[in-house]
Design a protein around this motif. Structure first.
Motif, PDB file in Angstrom:
ATOM      1  N   THR A  54       5.531   2.276  11.864  1.00 25.83           N
ATOM      2  CA  THR A  54       4.339   1.411  11.788  1.00 25.83           C
ATOM      3  C   THR A  54       3.839   1.328  10.347  1.00 25.83           C
ATOM      4  OG1 THR A  54       2.163   0.914  12.769  1.00 25.83           O
ATOM      5  CG2 THR A  54       2.720   3.262  12.530  1.00 25.83           C
ATOM      6  N   SER A  55       4.726   0.875   9.478  1.00 28.55           N
ATOM      7  CA  SER A  55       4.542   1.075   8.051  1.00 28.55           C
ATOM      8  C   SER A  55       4.712  -0.235   7.277  1.00 28.55           C
ATOM      9  CB  SER A  55       5.543   2.134   7.577  1.00 28.55           C
ATOM     10  OG  SER A  55       5.244   2.570   6.285  1.00 28.55           O
ATOM     11  N   PHE A  56       4.867  -0.077   5.950  1.00 26.95           N
ATOM     12  CA  PHE A  56       4.938  -1.210   5.038  1.00 26.95           C
ATOM     13  C   PHE A  56       6.178  -1.086   4.173  1.00 26.95           C
ATOM     14  CE2 PHE A  56       0.609  -0.189   6.115  1.00 26.95           C
ATOM     15  CZ  PHE A  56       0.163  -1.396   6.624  1.00 26.95           C
ATOM     16  N   LEU A  57       6.862  -2.221   3.955  1.00 30.08           N
ATOM     17  CA  LEU A  57       8.065  -2.263   3.129  1.00 30.08           C
ATOM     18  C   LEU A  57       7.794  -3.198   1.950  1.00 30.08           C
ATOM     19  CD1 LEU A  57       9.120  -1.779   6.206  1.00 30.08           C
ATOM     20  CD2 LEU A  57      11.348  -2.356   5.249  1.00 30.08           C
ATOM     21  N   PRO A  58       7.130  -2.714   0.910  1.00 34.03           N
ATOM     22  CA  PRO A  58       6.824  -3.605  -0.198  1.00 34.03           C
ATOM     23  C   PRO A  58       8.056  -3.944  -1.018  1.00 34.03           C
ATOM     24  CG  PRO A  58       6.284  -1.375  -0.789  1.00 34.03           C
ATOM     25  CD  PRO A  58       6.695  -1.343   0.669  1.00 34.03           C
ATOM     26  N   ASP A  59       8.055  -5.116  -1.573  1.00 34.42           N
ATOM     27  CA  ASP A  59       9.034  -5.456  -2.595  1.00 34.42           C
ATOM     28  C   ASP A  59       8.417  -5.101  -3.943  1.00 34.42           C
ATOM     29  OD1 ASP A  59      11.384  -6.359  -3.727  1.00 34.42           O
ATOM     30  OD2 ASP A  59      11.346  -8.285  -2.687  1.00 34.42           O
ATOM     31  N   VAL A  60       9.225  -5.149  -4.974  1.00 40.71           N
ATOM     32  CA  VAL A  60       8.714  -4.873  -6.308  1.00 40.71           C
ATOM     33  C   VAL A  60       7.569  -5.835  -6.617  1.00 40.71           C
ATOM     34  CG1 VAL A  60       9.282  -4.925  -8.769  1.00 40.71           C
ATOM     35  CG2 VAL A  60      10.890  -3.921  -7.129  1.00 40.71           C
ATOM     36  N   GLY A  61       6.456  -5.302  -7.084  1.00 44.43           N
ATOM     37  CA  GLY A  61       5.292  -6.116  -7.419  1.00 44.43           C
ATOM     38  C   GLY A  61       4.281  -6.263  -6.304  1.00 44.43           C
ATOM     39  N   GLU A  62       4.592  -5.756  -5.100  1.00 41.62           N
ATOM     40  CA  GLU A  62       3.666  -5.852  -3.979  1.00 41.62           C
ATOM     41  C   GLU A  62       2.932  -4.535  -3.769  1.00 41.62           C
ATOM     42  OE1 GLU A  62       5.998  -9.194  -1.263  1.00 41.62           O
ATOM     43  OE2 GLU A  62       6.189  -7.058  -0.740  1.00 41.62           O
ATOM     44  N   ALA A  63       1.651  -4.652  -3.448  1.00 41.68           N
ATOM     45  CA  ALA A  63       0.802  -3.485  -3.195  1.00 41.68           C
ATOM     46  C   ALA A  63       0.383  -3.459  -1.736  1.00 41.68           C
ATOM     47  CB  ALA A  63      -0.431  -3.524  -4.096  1.00 41.68           C
ATOM     48  N   LEU A  64      -0.091  -2.314  -1.284  1.00 40.61           N
ATOM     49  CA  LEU A  64      -0.547  -2.183   0.099  1.00 40.61           C
ATOM     50  C   LEU A  64      -1.635  -3.197   0.412  1.00 40.61           C
ATOM     51  CD1 LEU A  64      -0.159  -0.423   2.659  1.00 40.61           C
ATOM     52  CD2 LEU A  64      -2.009   1.004   1.822  1.00 40.61           C
ATOM     53  N   PHE A 102      -4.058   1.934  -3.104  1.00 45.43           N
ATOM     54  CA  PHE A 102      -4.031   0.732  -2.270  1.00 45.43           C
ATOM     55  C   PHE A 102      -3.819  -0.541  -3.085  1.00 45.43           C
ATOM     56  CE2 PHE A 102      -6.621   3.943  -0.081  1.00 45.43           C
ATOM     57  CZ  PHE A 102      -5.743   4.179   0.968  1.00 45.43           C
ATOM     58  N   GLY A 103      -4.096  -0.476  -4.372  1.00 50.18           N
ATOM     59  CA  GLY A 103      -3.882  -1.637  -5.218  1.00 50.18           C
ATOM     60  C   GLY A 103      -2.694  -1.530  -6.144  1.00 50.18           C
ATOM     61  N   GLN A 104      -1.995  -0.396  -6.123  1.00 60.33           N
ATOM     62  CA  GLN A 104      -0.866  -0.210  -7.039  1.00 60.33           C
ATOM     63  C   GLN A 104       0.384  -0.894  -6.504  1.00 60.33           C
ATOM     64  OE1 GLN A 104      -1.280   4.243  -7.403  1.00 60.33           O
ATOM     65  NE2 GLN A 104      -0.783   3.763  -9.542  1.00 60.33           N
ATOM     66  N   PRO A 105       1.003  -1.762  -7.288  1.00 64.19           N
ATOM     67  CA  PRO A 105       2.228  -2.413  -6.833  1.00 64.19           C
ATOM     68  C   PRO A 105       3.430  -1.477  -6.926  1.00 64.19           C
ATOM     69  CG  PRO A 105       1.692  -3.154  -9.036  1.00 64.19           C
ATOM     70  CD  PRO A 105       0.555  -2.278  -8.592  1.00 64.19           C
ATOM     71  N   ALA A 106       4.352  -1.664  -6.019  1.00 61.70           N
ATOM     72  CA  ALA A 106       5.612  -0.927  -6.080  1.00 61.70           C
ATOM     73  C   ALA A 106       6.401  -1.383  -7.302  1.00 61.70           C
ATOM     74  CB  ALA A 106       6.417  -1.158  -4.815  1.00 61.70           C
ATOM     75  N   THR A 107       7.057  -0.438  -7.963  1.00 59.21           N
ATOM     76  CA  THR A 107       7.930  -0.769  -9.083  1.00 59.21           C
ATOM     77  C   THR A 107       9.402  -0.577  -8.711  1.00 59.21           C
ATOM     78  OG1 THR A 107       7.731   1.471  -9.989  1.00 59.21           O
ATOM     79  CG2 THR A 107       6.154  -0.179 -10.772  1.00 59.21           C
ATOM     80  N   ALA A 108       9.653  -0.187  -7.473  1.00 61.07           N
ATOM     81  CA  ALA A 108      11.008  -0.053  -6.933  1.00 61.07           C
ATOM     82  C   ALA A 108      10.961  -0.426  -5.466  1.00 61.07           C
ATOM     83  CB  ALA A 108      11.528   1.368  -7.112  1.00 61.07           C
ATOM     84  N   ALA A 109      12.085  -0.863  -4.926  1.00 62.35           N
ATOM     85  CA  ALA A 109      12.162  -1.245  -3.505  1.00 62.35           C
ATOM     86  C   ALA A 109      13.436  -0.644  -2.927  1.00 62.35           C
ATOM     87  CB  ALA A 109      12.144  -2.755  -3.342  1.00 62.35           C
ATOM     88  N   ALA A 110      13.335   0.622  -2.508  1.00 64.69           N
ATOM     89  CA  ALA A 110      14.525   1.363  -2.080  1.00 64.69           C
ATOM     90  C   ALA A 110      15.227   0.711  -0.902  1.00 64.69           C
ATOM     91  CB  ALA A 110      14.145   2.800  -1.740  1.00 64.69           C
ATOM     92  N   TRP A 111      14.484   0.003  -0.049  1.00 63.14           N
ATOM     93  CA  TRP A 111      15.104  -0.600   1.128  1.00 63.14           C
ATOM     94  C   TRP A 111      16.111  -1.688   0.762  1.00 63.14           C
ATOM     95  CZ3 TRP A 111      14.051  -5.781   1.316  1.00 63.14           C
ATOM     96  CH2 TRP A 111      12.896  -6.230   0.670  1.00 63.14           C
TER      97      TRP A 111
END
Length: 224
Positions: free
Chosen positions: A94-104, A159-168
């Protein structure tokens, strides 16, 4: 194979939250451990990158292949940390899969007011009166008492920090849709799950690893 658990927002003591599922896995010969997230337990509180570094340190500790399991906010952490040689598969609950540049905060306001209250010092907490109806509607009284004792302020920055990697994008992944979840709505989960390699849907609420550990353990065993 080992299992490394990463808990969600506004709580501490990840080992307590995951213990029911860890106990089931242990009976089947699978070792597990739970990360300590600096954004929830550090002094001062860390951020998303500190949380990811803590997870990578646990992965570095052994060459044994690992299932990296993230719950709710923990999905942000495993996405950031999970492109690691030890990671066999990512599991999102029940989670989130951000891409690079996306934040929660980009995912439809995943933790919006009035679900949390800011303390004015850079931290925030979940509103305790919402925990049982939204996040723990299936907990018994003892489980809820244990959960309530482990609520904690968290660094708001995460909550506002974007992902800088997308392991998925590099590592196979399984998404566990919790169809009875009132906190992260099932349609939002299914939208996130489109990014995963495989999807499993179960009639469970927001913390199935506490209340339905045998179901969660079975999903993990089949992906190990």
């Amino acid at each position: 194979m080992r299992v490394l658990f990463v808990h969600g927002a506004f709580v501490r003591d990840g080992a307590w939250w995951w213990r029911p599922t860890a106990d089931v896995l242990a009976r089947h010969g699978l070792r597990s451990s739970a990360a300590v997230l600096p954004s929830c337990e550090g002094e001062p509180r860390g951020d998303l990158h500190d949380d990811a570094a803590a997870v990578r340190a646990l992965l570095d500790a052994s060459d044994e292949p690992a299932l990296l399991v993230g719950h709710s906010y923990g999905g942000m952490v495993i996405t950031q940390a999970g492109n690691h040689p030890a990671v066999h598969r990512l599991v999102y609950v029940t989670s989130f899969l951000p891409d690079v540049g996306e934040a929660l905060a980009d995912f439809g306001g995943a933790e919006p007011p009035p679900r949390h209250v800011s303390h004015g010092d850079g931290t925030a907490s979940v509103r305790e009166e919402l925990v049982r109806p939204l996040f723990a509607q299936d907990f018994d009284d003892a489980e809820y008492a244990g959960a309530a004792a482990r609520l904690t302020p968290q660094n708001e920055a995460v909550f506002g920090q974007p992902a800088t990697a997308a392991a998925w994008r590099e590592i196979p992944s399984t998404y566990l849709v919790c169809a009875d979840d009132r906190a992260t709505l099932p349609e939002q989960q299914r939208d996130q799950a489109r990014r995963a390699t495989d999807v499993v849907e179960l009639p469970v609420a927001h913390h199935p690893f506490v209340t339905r550990p045998e179901l969660v353990a079975e999903v993990l065993r089949t992906t190990a």
